[in-house]
Scaffold this active site. Structure first.
Site, short mmCIF file in Angstrom:
data_model
loop_
_atom_site.label_atom_id
_atom_site.label_comp_id
_atom_site.label_asym_id
_atom_site.label_seq_id
_atom_site.Cartn_x
_atom_site.Cartn_y
_atom_site.Cartn_z
N ALA A 9 50.87 -21.79 34.06
CA ALA A 9 51.65 -20.60 33.70
C ALA A 9 50.95 -19.33 34.17
O ALA A 9 50.67 -18.43 33.40
CB ALA A 9 51.89 -20.58 32.19
N ALA A 11 51.22 -16.56 37.61
CA ALA A 11 52.23 -15.59 38.00
C ALA A 11 53.62 -16.23 38.05
O ALA A 11 54.56 -15.81 37.36
CB ALA A 11 51.86 -15.00 39.35
N MET A 12 53.74 -17.29 38.84
CA MET A 12 55.08 -17.87 39.05
C MET A 12 55.54 -18.64 37.81
O MET A 12 56.70 -18.53 37.41
CB MET A 12 55.01 -18.81 40.27
CG MET A 12 56.32 -19.00 40.93
SD MET A 12 56.94 -17.38 41.47
CE MET A 12 58.64 -17.82 41.59
N ALA A 132 55.88 -13.29 42.17
CA ALA A 132 55.37 -12.83 40.89
C ALA A 132 53.89 -12.54 41.05
O ALA A 132 53.24 -13.08 41.94
CB ALA A 132 55.58 -13.90 39.81
N LYS A 188 59.89 -23.40 54.45
CA LYS A 188 59.03 -22.41 53.79
C LYS A 188 57.56 -22.74 54.05
O LYS A 188 56.73 -21.84 54.23
CB LYS A 188 59.33 -22.37 52.29
CG LYS A 188 58.59 -21.20 51.64
CD LYS A 188 58.97 -20.89 50.23
CE LYS A 188 58.26 -19.62 49.77
NZ LYS A 188 57.97 -19.61 48.33
N SER A 261 49.23 -14.76 50.18
CA SER A 261 48.52 -15.19 48.95
C SER A 261 47.20 -15.89 49.26
O SER A 261 46.25 -15.79 48.49
CB SER A 261 49.42 -16.10 48.12
OG SER A 261 49.78 -17.25 48.88
N GLU A 273 45.46 -23.03 49.17
CA GLU A 273 46.35 -24.21 49.23
C GLU A 273 46.43 -24.80 50.65
O GLU A 273 47.38 -25.50 50.98
CB GLU A 273 47.75 -23.81 48.72
CG GLU A 273 47.76 -23.45 47.23
CD GLU A 273 49.15 -23.15 46.68
OE1 GLU A 273 49.82 -22.24 47.21
OE2 GLU A 273 49.57 -23.83 45.72
P1 NAD Z 1 48.45 -18.17 39.99
O1 NAD Z 1 47.11 -18.07 40.64
O2 NAD Z 1 49.01 -16.92 39.40
O3 NAD Z 1 48.40 -19.27 38.84
C1 NAD Z 1 48.03 -20.59 39.12
C2 NAD Z 1 47.06 -21.06 38.05
O4 NAD Z 1 45.84 -20.34 38.15
C3 NAD Z 1 47.59 -20.86 36.64
O5 NAD Z 1 47.23 -21.98 35.88
C4 NAD Z 1 46.85 -19.61 36.19
O6 NAD Z 1 46.69 -19.52 34.80
C5 NAD Z 1 45.53 -19.79 36.88
N1 NAD Z 1 44.85 -18.49 37.06
C6 NAD Z 1 45.37 -17.39 37.67
N2 NAD Z 1 44.45 -16.38 37.65
C7 NAD Z 1 43.36 -16.87 37.01
C8 NAD Z 1 42.10 -16.32 36.65
N3 NAD Z 1 41.77 -15.06 36.98
N4 NAD Z 1 41.21 -17.10 36.00
C9 NAD Z 1 41.52 -18.38 35.67
N5 NAD Z 1 42.72 -18.98 35.98
C10 NAD Z 1 43.62 -18.22 36.64
O7 NAD Z 1 49.40 -18.82 41.06
P2 NAD Z 1 50.95 -18.61 41.31
O8 NAD Z 1 51.11 -17.44 42.21
O9 NAD Z 1 51.65 -18.64 40.01
O10 NAD Z 1 51.29 -19.90 42.17
C11 NAD Z 1 51.68 -21.15 41.60
C12 NAD Z 1 52.43 -21.94 42.67
O11 NAD Z 1 53.63 -21.22 42.99
C13 NAD Z 1 51.66 -22.06 43.99
O12 NAD Z 1 51.95 -23.28 44.61
C14 NAD Z 1 52.22 -20.93 44.83
O13 NAD Z 1 52.06 -21.16 46.22
C15 NAD Z 1 53.67 -20.97 44.38
N6 NAD Z 1 54.43 -19.72 44.59
C16 NAD Z 1 53.94 -18.53 44.16
C17 NAD Z 1 54.69 -17.38 44.37
C18 NAD Z 1 54.21 -16.04 43.88
O14 NAD Z 1 54.79 -15.02 44.27
N7 NAD Z 1 53.22 -15.95 43.01
C19 NAD Z 1 55.91 -17.46 45.04
C20 NAD Z 1 56.39 -18.71 45.44
C21 NAD Z 1 55.63 -19.84 45.21
#
Ligand code: NAD
Length: 312
Positions: A9, A11-12, A132, A188, A261, A273
């Site tokens: 949980a 950003a996305m 997000a 994508k 990203s 990734e």
């Molecule tokens: P994210 O880095 O925001 O979150 C992913 C995980 O990392 C989560 O469990 C989060 O709690 C953890 N996390 C984030 N920051 C942290 C910190 N400072 N310390 C410890 N843990 C931390 O990743 P996301 O952007 O939500 O991406 C998730 C999936 O969605 C990926 O496969 C990404 O490629 C895909 N996605 C993201 C976006 C976007 O705009 N963010 C868009 C389309 C697809």
């Protein structure tokens, strides 16, 4: 589908989970980030949009604390953490024989990962154009518009597909059911496999990369290899369409001002990734006998940068 978990949980996951909860569904956020989970449970989640900043109360817990079953689990960890997540949820008994497991992570091969734990009939793939961001633990930044398309990975029509689609549309996520989600996933993944490693290695914004007159020559071999690997795996991609898709993202008002990203991950000291993008192309290329020297090289270069920025 009464009980919904968002596994991963950030950003996305935060966007999808909070929008679904705001549509009136019962959502639980599952995450390993201690400060994030504790802050959400203490203060709710803070959501900043273009027009507003507000708090939303939503349940959050650590995956190891799960003691209930879910009808729908949406996995939105980073790709390299998803195997551990689904295995922990399986051990905790969270997955029933009819639980739908859906992901909209970027990259390739997630259905194969999940199929080590649940049958393909329980796996749903989605592609999203929503974005997000996070401003800190418990703080989401939700700007812009997007879409989602989804399908059960084995292509079989399923009432659950329609139900998930309805949930997403209730949550104003602009969703539709796809008849070829793999093509969209690969399309994508191509965009990400071109711009993520190139802009990260070059330390450039997408628009800065595009200013180089011969940038077309740089993206061509990456895309050619992806199209050839996809073709060998029975997925039809069109080279010219993919070039248009990549170059179509160059203008400042689209992606031009952004670092991808992967660049952001690396410069925050986090693994990328890459193994699910160019690395997966190189892996599949070996499996199907298609040479992928450019994608393999980009994968090695990003791993070298991970040694410098993440492991050092
Ligand atoms: P994210 O880095 O925001 O979150 C992913 C995980 O990392 C989560 O469990 C989060 O709690 C953890 N996390 C984030 N920051 C942290 C910190 N400072 N310390 C410890 N843990 C931390 O990743 P996301 O952007 O939500 O991406 C998730 C999936 O969605 C990926 O496969 C990404 O490629 C895909 N996605 C993201 C976006 C976007 O705009 N963010 C868009 C389309 C697809």
């Amino acid at each position: 589908m009464k009980t919904i978990a968002i596994a991963g949980a950030g950003a996305m996951g935060g966007r999808i989970g909070t929008q679904i909860q705001e549509a009136g569904y019962d959502v639980t956020l599952l995450d390993y980030w201690k400060e994030h989970v504790e802050k959400i449970n203490r203060d709710g989640i803070e959501i900043q949009t273009e027009t507003d900043t507000y708090h939303l109360d939503i349940k959050a817990k650590f995956p190891e604390e799960v003691n209930e079953q879910y009808d729908l689990i949406i996995i939105l960890t980073k790709a390299m953490k998803s195997k551990e997540m689904i295995e922990v949820l399986n051990q905790r008994g969270a997955i029933k024989s009819d639980t739908a497991i859906l992901t909209m992570m970027n990259g390739l091969g997630h259905d194969e990962t999940f199929a080590t734990v649940v049958p393909k009939s329980q796996i749903f793939l989605a592609v999203t154009m929503w974005t997000a961001g996070m401003r800190g633990p418990g703080q989401l930044l939700l700007e812009g518009d997007g879409t989602i398309e989804l399908q059960r990975v084995d292509g079989v029509a399923d009432e659950r597909t329609e139900t998930i689609n309805q949930i997403f549309n209730d949550a104003k996520l602009n969703s539709h059911v796809s008849d070829n989600v793999f093509q969209s996933v690969w399309s994508k993944a191509t965009l990400n496999s071109v711009l993520n490693p190139l802009c990260t290695i070059l330390d450039k914004r997408i628009g800065e990369f595009a200013q180089y007159e011969q940038s077309r020559e740089m993206i061509t071999p990456i895309i050619e290899e992806i199209v050839a690997v996809a073709d060998a795996k029975g997925i039809e991609l069109n080279f010219d369409d993919l070039v248009k898709k990549v170059e179509g993202s160059y203008p400042d008002e689209l992606q031009g001002l952004h670092y991808p990203s992967m660049h952001q991950d690396l410069h925050s000291g986090r693994y990328t990734e890459i193994d699910y993008l160019n690395g997966k192309i190189a892996q599949y290329g070996k499996e199907v006998g298609v040479a992928t020297p450019t994608n393999a090289l980009l994968t090695h270069m990003i791993h070298q940068l991970e040694m410098k920025y993440v492991e050092a």
